[in-house]
Write a protein that holds these residues in place. Structure first.
Motif, short mmCIF file in Angstrom:
data_model
loop_
_atom_site.label_atom_id
_atom_site.label_comp_id
_atom_site.label_asym_id
_atom_site.label_seq_id
_atom_site.Cartn_x
_atom_site.Cartn_y
_atom_site.Cartn_z
N SER A 1 0.79 -1.09 -0.13
CA SER A 1 -0.10 0.19 0.06
C SER A 1 0.86 1.21 -0.05
O SER A 1 1.63 1.31 0.80
N ASP A 2 0.46 2.12 -0.99
CA ASP A 2 1.33 3.59 -0.80
C ASP A 2 1.16 4.29 0.20
O ASP A 2 1.59 5.26 0.52
N TYR A 3 0.04 3.81 1.18
CA TYR A 3 -0.20 4.98 2.08
C TYR A 3 0.09 4.45 3.50
O TYR A 3 -0.16 5.04 4.30
N VAL A 4 0.60 3.23 3.56
CA VAL A 4 0.86 2.60 4.83
C VAL A 4 2.67 2.35 5.07
O VAL A 4 3.22 2.17 3.81
N PHE A 5 2.87 2.87 6.04
CA PHE A 5 4.39 2.43 6.30
C PHE A 5 4.31 1.99 7.91
O PHE A 5 3.47 2.34 8.75
N ALA A 6 5.60 1.71 8.35
CA ALA A 6 5.88 1.18 9.61
C ALA A 6 7.25 2.21 10.20
O ALA A 6 8.00 2.44 9.59
N SER A 7 7.03 2.46 11.72
CA SER A 7 8.05 3.05 12.03
C SER A 7 8.71 2.13 13.24
O SER A 7 7.86 1.54 14.03
N GLY A 8 9.94 2.64 13.71
CA GLY A 8 10.46 1.65 15.05
C GLY A 8 11.05 2.84 15.87
O GLY A 8 11.66 3.85 15.30
N GLY A 9 10.94 2.63 17.09
CA GLY A 9 11.43 3.52 17.98
C GLY A 9 12.12 3.06 19.24
O GLY A 9 12.14 1.92 19.41
N HIS A 10 12.63 3.91 20.05
CA HIS A 10 13.75 3.40 21.20
C HIS A 10 12.52 3.10 22.16
O HIS A 10 13.20 2.91 23.39
N ASP A 11 11.21 3.07 22.13
CA ASP A 11 10.42 2.84 23.10
C ASP A 11 10.15 1.23 22.95
O ASP A 11 9.24 0.66 23.85
N GLY A 12 10.63 0.44 22.00
CA GLY A 12 10.83 -0.93 22.05
C GLY A 12 9.49 -1.27 21.06
O GLY A 12 9.32 -2.57 20.98
N CYS A 13 8.86 -0.48 20.48
CA CYS A 13 7.77 -0.91 19.71
C CYS A 13 7.99 -0.54 18.05
O CYS A 13 8.73 0.52 17.57
#
Length: 467
Positions: free
Chosen positions: A380-392
């Protein structure tokens, strides 16, 4: 077409009705624009049945529905009540393919914290990772270690990227870089035996930066790559060594000498300098990426800016100054948007075109610590994931933003994530994430694990509440 043509239960037939205007941004799933009167007690499943009826699909497609940038998680009647709207007023309803909650598939443990990840394309689907122990390795989907690098880096590897992914006929190559300020090009011939581990050999060392190298970006169409560094600079290189000057810069540092006394002699490599060095930032550069046009690039920095670079002229095309230090960036090319992750825990969406009059288009909130990595959805062109130092790891849909939710500092739109993926190990910062259709959503971090999550059984899964 009337919903009376559908099979509705008696409660739906007797329920009040509201006029809805159905639309979608997916041209493969569009129906002629029309107004429909539907029972207000319909929820997502009933509306999904309606759209499948209109599309005359051979196999039902699960859909989600957006009203004013918010996913419908209740009945239409409950939405109207919560929003203070009357059923007499037509509702604009956008339908989208349901995004499946990624379920935990498995994880593979390594010897040290894993700093970065890059998935190779099909058919090999190999997982390239960099480690805090100064090495990189390639892992199969079954967890077998296919390739390891020799001890070449004298400190942690911070970033990795494929140059030529493995194939049955060609030698594979990839880049690694990190705290020792050196970029190394590696090559290896894939083994036919998945149970054996091949050792990659370094062929070229690229030397220019005076501090930690934080990011790499490779463009196959130009055979050039970019590196970003804590020394405030960005360097442009070519994988064709004949185009680069020979480098005589030293590579040893105070923190590397101790490690060198405990390791064998480092392999000899060709040492090369950059094509050019870009210096528009005034603080450490967190990440640099190529734009969809390989002659341009975007970078983000602790100086709070997003800069667009012309790689042909080495000139700055555009500068956007935000309110917080920026740590990560990703392009959403079909939408003319870029996403920037901040040290202030949120993600901002920007239109990078010079004609854009706004600094940012929307703010996405949910992470509780720095946002350091992104991966686009392969579907999907509209969907992406992100990762963070909160462990999520969080999954976002840029269509799910609304001015009715808590506004950002500039009074624009904001939104929340669709799903939250936590570490199966129980904790630790996420340092890297990548996403492919064949492998799934893969994340790495402080827990030393490669974690794989993937959506399966779309029609049988109930969509989670927004987080």
């Amino acid at each position: 077409m009337s919903t009376d043509a559908m099979d509705l239960d008696s409660a739906s037939i007797s329920a009040p009705r509201v006029q809805i205007n159905l639309s979608t941004r997916d041209p493969t799933l569009s129906v002629p624009l029309q107004s429909l009167r539907v029972p207000t007690n319909l929820k997502r499943y009933g509306l999904s049945t309606l759209v499948n009826h209109l599309l005359e699909t051979a196999k039902p497609i699960p859909f989600d529905f957006l009203i004013d940038g918010q996913y419908l998680r209740t009945s239409i009647d409950e939405y109207l009540t919560q929003a203070g709207l009357s059923s007499e007023k037509p509702l604009d309803v956008e339908y989208v393919r349901s995004q499946l909650p990624p379920t935990y598939i498995g994880s593979f443990e390594q010897d040290d914290w894993i700093s970065s990840i890059h998935l190779s394309p099909s058919p090999s689907s190999s997982i390239l990772t960099g480690s805090f122990n100064g090495t990189a390795q390639i892992t199969s989907l079954s967890g077998d270690v296919l390739v390891r690098t020799v001890p070449m880096h004298t400190h942690s590897v911070k970033t990795v990227t494929w140059i030529s992914p493995p194939s049955p006929t060609n030698e594979a190559t990839f880049l690694t870089a990190g705290i020792d300020r050196t970029i190394n090009l590696w090559s290896y011939t894939p083994s036919a035996d998945p149970s054996s581990t091949v050792q990659a050999s370094p062929t070229t060392s690229y030397i220019s930066h005076k501090s930690t190298i934080t990011s790499l970006s490779y463009s196959p169409s130009t055979s050039q790559f970019l590196s970003a560094s804590s020394d405030h600079t960005i360097a442009l290189w070519s994988t064709n060594s004949s185009l680069l000057p020979t480098s005589t810069a030293p590579t040893s540092t105070s923190f590397s000498r101790k490690r060198r006394r405990t390791t064998s002699k480092l392999p000899t490599t060709e040492r090369k300098g950059p094509l050019t060095v870009l210096t528009p930032h005034t603080a450490p550069v967190s990440q640099v990426i190529h734009s969809p046009d390989p002659t341009a690039a975007y970078s983000v920095s602790w100086d709070k800016s997003i800069i667009t670079h012309d790689l042909v002229t080495s000139q700055v095309v555009d500068t956007r100054v935000t309110q917080h230090a920026l740590l990560s960036i990703a392009t959403l090319p079909s939408l003319n948007l870029i996403a920037a992750g901040s040290a202030a825990r949120h993600i901002t969406l920007h239109d990078p075109r010079a004609s854009s009059k706004t600094v940012q288009s929307a703010v996405l909130r949910g992470h509780t610590n720095a946002v350091v990595t992104f991966a686009r959805s392969p579907e999907s062109d509209y969907v992406f994931a992100s990762g963070g130092h909160d462990g999520c790891v969080r999954i976002w849909d840029v269509r799910s933003v609304s001015s009715s939710t808590s506004a950002d500092e500039d009074g624009g739109k904001s939104g929340g994530s669709l799903f939250v993926i936590k570490r199966e190990s129980g904790g630790g910062k996420v340092f890297g994430v990548d996403w492919s259709k064949d492998v799934g959503l893969v994340s790495v971090g402080e827990d030393k694990k490669i974690q794989v999550n993937r959506g399966e059984g779309m029609a049988d899964v109930s969509v989670l509440e927004q987080s």
